[in-house]
Design an enzyme around this catalytic site. Structure first.
Site, PDB file in Angstrom:
ATOM      1  CE  LYS A 110      42.782  11.985  -3.074  1.00 41.05           C
ATOM      2  NZ  LYS A 110      42.039  13.201  -2.718  1.00 41.05           N
ATOM      3  NE  ARG A 153      39.562  15.732   7.436  1.00 39.19           N
ATOM      4  CZ  ARG A 153      38.759  16.599   6.831  1.00 39.19           C
ATOM      5  NH1 ARG A 153      37.610  16.941   7.369  1.00 39.19           N
ATOM      6  NH2 ARG A 153      39.113  17.144   5.689  1.00 39.19           N
TER       7      ARG A 153
HETATM    8  N1  BES Z   1      45.439  14.424   0.332  1.00 44.04           N
HETATM    9  C1  BES Z   1      44.203  15.064   0.111  1.00 44.04           C
HETATM   10  C2  BES Z   1      44.338  16.595  -0.028  1.00 44.04           C
HETATM   11  C3  BES Z   1      45.153  17.129  -1.169  1.00 44.04           C
HETATM   12  C4  BES Z   1      44.540  17.715  -2.252  1.00 44.04           C
HETATM   13  C5  BES Z   1      46.529  17.130  -1.120  1.00 44.04           C
HETATM   14  C6  BES Z   1      45.291  18.251  -3.272  1.00 44.04           C
HETATM   15  C7  BES Z   1      47.281  17.655  -2.148  1.00 44.04           C
HETATM   16  C8  BES Z   1      46.679  18.227  -3.218  1.00 44.04           C
HETATM   17  C9  BES Z   1      43.263  14.779   1.277  1.00 44.04           C
HETATM   18  O1  BES Z   1      43.418  13.555   1.890  1.00 44.04           O
HETATM   19  C10 BES Z   1      41.863  14.818   0.743  1.00 44.04           C
HETATM   20  O2  BES Z   1      41.541  13.979  -0.054  1.00 44.04           O
HETATM   21  N2  BES Z   1      41.065  15.767   1.228  1.00 44.04           N
HETATM   22  C11 BES Z   1      39.716  15.887   0.814  1.00 44.04           C
HETATM   23  C12 BES Z   1      38.875  16.112   2.044  1.00 44.04           C
HETATM   24  C13 BES Z   1      37.396  16.055   1.795  1.00 44.04           C
HETATM   25  C14 BES Z   1      36.990  14.659   1.377  1.00 44.04           C
HETATM   26  C15 BES Z   1      36.662  16.481   3.039  1.00 44.04           C
HETATM   27  C16 BES Z   1      39.619  17.095  -0.126  1.00 44.04           C
HETATM   28  O3  BES Z   1      40.292  18.087   0.113  1.00 44.04           O
HETATM   29  O4  BES Z   1      38.881  17.005  -1.096  1.00 44.04           O
HETATM   30 MN    MN Z   2      42.298  12.033   0.921  1.00 49.06          MN
END
Ligand code: BES
Ligand code: MN
Ligand code: ZN
Length: 494
Positions: free
Chosen positions: A274, A348
């Site tokens: 990230k 997931r």
């Molecule tokens: N934990 C994150 C989602 C999240 C975002 C939680 C903001 C709390 C606040 C999750 O694991 C994630 O990184 N999701 C990705 C999925 C994508 C790579 C398909 C996302 O939402 O960008």
């Molecule tokens: Mn994630």
């Protein structure tokens, strides 16, 4: 904060502050008698528009010896005909925050006298307890000066209603203890709240509430073939775990409700790292797990007549030489193969094995998972509601009703089969992330659906609601403990 009830008359009760609820367009007996004692001062506040009874507004008044209460805290309830339990909850929460600023640790309330008393007492207690929450375990300076609430006294005019009032108070305390547990777990930083910490917290909870607790460690996860959960944990020195908690409140043969909570103790994104700014917020990626633990604690304290199973797949998502990578193909416990296209879509993966484990080991009457799953859900709904998707109409409608009653907003999103097109892989049965971000919260839920078989299932995406950067009346900024009150209301309604 301690809560007690007493049958003293409101107008003659001595306290450092007395909360009274005020409507925009009506005056009740309590308001009128306080106003009389203060020689029309309250009325002048209204005519001078200094206080108008708007929802959420508060105004602190010194009574200068004209009333046994040293101060009155007026709190707005809005229009009389629009009064709801949620309004009362919010008013109590705003009151707590106002009393904190004024550093008034003990106070009395007449707020619950607006509306139906049993509901209003619960709403007042919930609002006050949740609004007075703070997390300062890591602050070491000025410990003595740090403010702490001591006691709230609820004034109940009729003596014969005291037992009933006491029961309502105890119920709200049980629920709020569950919410506080969830908030605490989410507030702890990732270096403290590790997968081992969550396992220890589950054991502690189990011995305190007479639950059974099982923690599956690496060897056993390997034996079971939970390779999706294991893959996510591979990059971290903290081993992944599957925590299973059981509460038995109904007969042996009653099929359980299974709650599954995402327990990523920190989400760096892994190899699909990230961006840096704001990454610290990813310590909240175990809020689903926290909600499951808080709900089970509250359900046990309330002795709800249900069987409940809490399942928490927990791991830390880190990059490193052992980490799983884009392009890897893993075989999940269900047998379905998954091509990893983004290691940041880890939630997931841990959930799919947990859902499959639940279906294989319990015959769930219903299964609900909670997860800070997608940024897409935050884009869609902001911080005002959790996303709701699922495979069962009745379960979805039951959850919506629980949402109305608890004030924890949820909003249904479609889960049509067509969304699954985006999750097809060239090499495996599924891929873990679509190539486009469009409808990301729905494609994520569609992925989960592939692992629940025929089980009645609903999914709550709490990415936007688990943490707030701005205080709400009874949600001080920070961890909200979202899910606990909703699920308790759902379980109570069954
Ligand atoms: N934990 C994150 C989602 C999240 C975002 C939680 C903001 C709390 C606040 C999750 O694991 C994630 O990184 N999701 C990705 C999925 C994508 C790579 C398909 C996302 O939402 O960008
Ligand atoms: Mn994630
Ligand atoms: Zn995550």
């Amino acid at each position: 904060m301690n809560i007690d009830v007493t049958s003293a008359p409101v107008i003659s009760y001595a306290t450092s502050a007395l909360i009274i609820g005020c409507f925009e367009n009506a005056r009740d007996e309590i308001f009128t008698s306080c106003d009389r004692a203060l020689e029309g001062y309250l009325d002048r506040l209204f005519t001078g528009k200094q206080f108008r009874g708007k929802p959420g507004s508060t105004h602190l008044v010194h009574t200068l010896g004209k009333l046994p209460a040293e101060r009155l805290l007026l709190v707005g309830l809005g229009k009389k005909e629009e009064l709801t339990a949620e309004r009362v909850r919010q008013a109590a929460g705003s009151s707590a925050q106002a009393l904190r600023s004024a550093r008034i640790a003990s106070f009395a309330s007449a707020l619950h006298l607006a509306g139906d008393i049993a509901t209003a007492i619960e709403a007042t207690c919930e609002g006050a307890l949740l609004g007075s929450y703070s997390f300062d375990q890591y602050k070491t300076k000025d410990k003595e000066e740090r403010f702490q609430f001591e006691a709230m006294i609820l004034l109940v005019p009729e003596k014969n209603r005291l037992p009933e009032a006491r029961t309502s108070v105890e119920r709200s305390q049980a629920i709020c203890r569950g919410v506080s547990l969830a908030r605490d777990l989410v507030s702890h930083p990732g270096n403290v709240a590790t997968t081992g910490y969550l396992a220890a917290a589950a054991h502690e909870l189990a011995s305190r509430c007479a639950l059974s607790c099982l923690v599956l460690e690496t060897d056993y996860l390997e034996e079971l073939g939970m390779n999706a959960l294991l893959a996510v944990g591979k990059g971290s020195v903290e081993p992944p775990r599957l925590i299973v908690l059981e509460y038995h409140g109904a007969g042996e043969r009653d099929r359980p409700t299974v709650l599954v909570g995402k327990g990523i103790t920190f989400d760096t994104g892994g190899i699909s790292l990230k961006p840096g700014p704001g990454m610290e917020a990813m310590k909240t990626d175990m809020a689903g797990a926290a909600a499951v633990m808080g709900t089970i604690e509250a359900a046990a304290a309330l002795k709800l007549p249900v069987n409940l199973v809490g399942i928490i797949p927990t791991a830390e998502n880190m990059p490193g030489s052992k980490a799983y990578k884009p392009g890897d193909v893993i075989t999940s416990m269900s047998g379905l193969t998954i091509e990893i296209t983004n290691t940041d879509a880890e939630g997931r993966l841990v959930l799919c094995d947990a859902l499959n484990y639940a279906v294989a080991n319990y015959k769930p009457a219903a299964m609900i998972d909670l997860a800070t799953l997608t940024g897409a859900c935050v884009v869609a709904l902001g911080h005002e509601a959790s996303g709701l998707m699922g495979s069962d109409r009745r379960l979805i409608e039951d959850l919506k009703r629980a949402s109305e009653r608890s004030g924890e907003r949820i909003w249904e999103m479609p889960l049509w089969d067509e969304y699954g097109e985006a999750m097809k892989s060239d090499i495996a049965d599924l891929k873990n992330a679509a190539s486009s971000r469009e409808g990301g919260h729905i494609t994520a839920a569609w992925f989960l659906k592939q692992f629940v078989g025929k089980t009645r299932w609903a999914h709550l995406d709490i990415a936007g609601t688990a943490w707030v950067d701005k205080s709400r009346p009874y949600l001080p900024k920070g961890a909200t403990g979202v899910g606990v009150r909703l699920l308790i209301e759902y379980l109570r309604g069954k």
